[in-house]
Scaffold this motif. Structure first.
Motif, short mmCIF file in Angstrom:
data_model
loop_
_atom_site.label_atom_id
_atom_site.label_comp_id
_atom_site.label_asym_id
_atom_site.label_seq_id
_atom_site.Cartn_x
_atom_site.Cartn_y
_atom_site.Cartn_z
N VAL A 143 0.85 -1.20 0.00
CA VAL A 143 0.00 0.00 0.00
C VAL A 143 0.88 1.25 0.00
N ALA A 144 1.93 1.26 0.80
CA ALA A 144 2.81 2.43 0.86
C ALA A 144 3.50 2.69 -0.48
N ALA A 145 3.70 1.66 -1.27
CA ALA A 145 4.34 1.81 -2.58
C ALA A 145 3.38 2.27 -3.67
N ALA A 146 2.09 2.38 -3.36
CA ALA A 146 1.07 2.68 -4.38
C ALA A 146 1.37 3.92 -5.22
N PRO A 147 1.76 5.05 -4.64
CA PRO A 147 2.02 6.22 -5.50
C PRO A 147 3.13 5.99 -6.51
N GLU A 148 4.20 5.32 -6.10
CA GLU A 148 5.30 5.04 -7.02
C GLU A 148 4.88 4.02 -8.07
N LEU A 149 4.09 3.04 -7.68
CA LEU A 149 3.61 2.05 -8.64
C LEU A 149 2.72 2.70 -9.68
N LEU A 150 1.84 3.59 -9.25
CA LEU A 150 0.96 4.30 -10.18
C LEU A 150 1.79 5.14 -11.15
N GLU A 151 2.78 5.84 -10.63
CA GLU A 151 3.64 6.65 -11.48
C GLU A 151 4.36 5.79 -12.52
N ALA A 152 4.85 4.62 -12.10
CA ALA A 152 5.54 3.72 -13.03
C ALA A 152 4.59 3.23 -14.12
N LEU A 153 3.34 2.94 -13.76
CA LEU A 153 2.36 2.51 -14.76
C LEU A 153 2.06 3.62 -15.77
N ILE A 154 1.96 4.85 -15.29
CA ILE A 154 1.69 5.97 -16.19
C ILE A 154 2.85 6.16 -17.16
N VAL A 155 4.08 6.05 -16.68
CA VAL A 155 5.25 6.16 -17.55
C VAL A 155 5.27 5.02 -18.56
N ALA A 156 4.96 3.80 -18.12
CA ALA A 156 4.95 2.66 -19.02
C ALA A 156 3.88 2.82 -20.10
N ARG A 157 2.70 3.33 -19.71
CA ARG A 157 1.64 3.55 -20.70
C ARG A 157 2.08 4.58 -21.74
N LYS A 158 2.70 5.67 -21.29
CA LYS A 158 3.18 6.69 -22.23
C LYS A 158 4.21 6.10 -23.20
N PHE A 159 5.08 5.25 -22.69
CA PHE A 159 6.10 4.62 -23.53
C PHE A 159 5.45 3.73 -24.59
N ILE A 160 4.50 2.92 -24.16
CA ILE A 160 3.83 2.03 -25.12
C ILE A 160 3.07 2.84 -26.17
N LYS A 177 3.82 5.81 -27.18
CA LYS A 177 4.81 6.47 -28.04
C LYS A 177 5.40 5.50 -29.05
N THR A 178 5.65 4.27 -28.62
CA THR A 178 6.27 3.28 -29.51
C THR A 178 5.24 2.50 -30.31
N GLY A 179 3.98 2.57 -29.88
CA GLY A 179 2.90 1.91 -30.62
C GLY A 179 2.38 0.66 -29.93
N VAL A 180 1.07 0.59 -29.84
CA VAL A 180 0.43 -0.61 -29.32
C VAL A 180 0.40 -1.63 -30.44
N THR A 181 0.97 -2.80 -30.18
CA THR A 181 1.03 -3.86 -31.18
C THR A 181 0.38 -5.12 -30.64
N TYR A 182 0.29 -6.10 -31.49
CA TYR A 182 -0.26 -7.39 -31.06
C TYR A 182 0.54 -7.94 -29.87
N ASP A 183 1.86 -7.75 -29.91
CA ASP A 183 2.74 -8.30 -28.87
C ASP A 183 2.61 -7.60 -27.52
N ASN A 184 2.23 -6.32 -27.51
CA ASN A 184 2.16 -5.61 -26.23
C ASN A 184 0.75 -5.16 -25.85
N ALA A 185 -0.24 -5.52 -26.63
CA ALA A 185 -1.60 -5.06 -26.38
C ALA A 185 -2.13 -5.55 -25.03
N GLU A 186 -1.85 -6.78 -24.67
CA GLU A 186 -2.33 -7.30 -23.38
C GLU A 186 -1.71 -6.54 -22.22
#
Length: 87
Positions: free
Chosen positions: A46-63, A65-74
């Motif tokens: 629970v204490a890690a939640a803010p950092e985990l959320l931030e990491a997910l937001i960065v990962a979504r932006k990266f995907i 930017k690079t494009g959602v494909t069949y390999d990374n759609a899930e």
């Protein structure tokens, strides 16, 4: 919906989730679920939640930017769903 308390968050030795290292902002507390579990693992998660959320937001932006494909759609869908739940 209101915004969550900004991170980072800390967990105390009594499994309180704190919004500041001095303990002035108390976000919540995690209680043990059994005699064998003191709740500390859940408190750390629970204490890690803010950092985990931030990491997910960065990962979504990266995907996006690079494009959602069949390999990374899930992965993208799981990230997106988790962000929606948290926000």
């Amino acid at each position: 919906m209101s915004k969550h308390t900004p991170g980072p968050w800390w967990n105390s030795s009594s499994n309180e989730i704190l919004g500041d290292p001095m303990g002035y902002i108390k976000i919540g507390r995690v209680f043990p679920i059994s005699e064998k579990d003191d709740g500390s693992a859940n408190a750390r998660l629970v204490a890690a939640a803010p950092e985990l959320l931030e990491a997910l937001i960065v990962a979504r932006k990266f995907i996006l930017k690079t494009g959602v494909t069949y390999d990374n759609a899930e992965i993208y869908n799981k990230i997106n769903n988790a962000i929606k739940i948290a926000t």
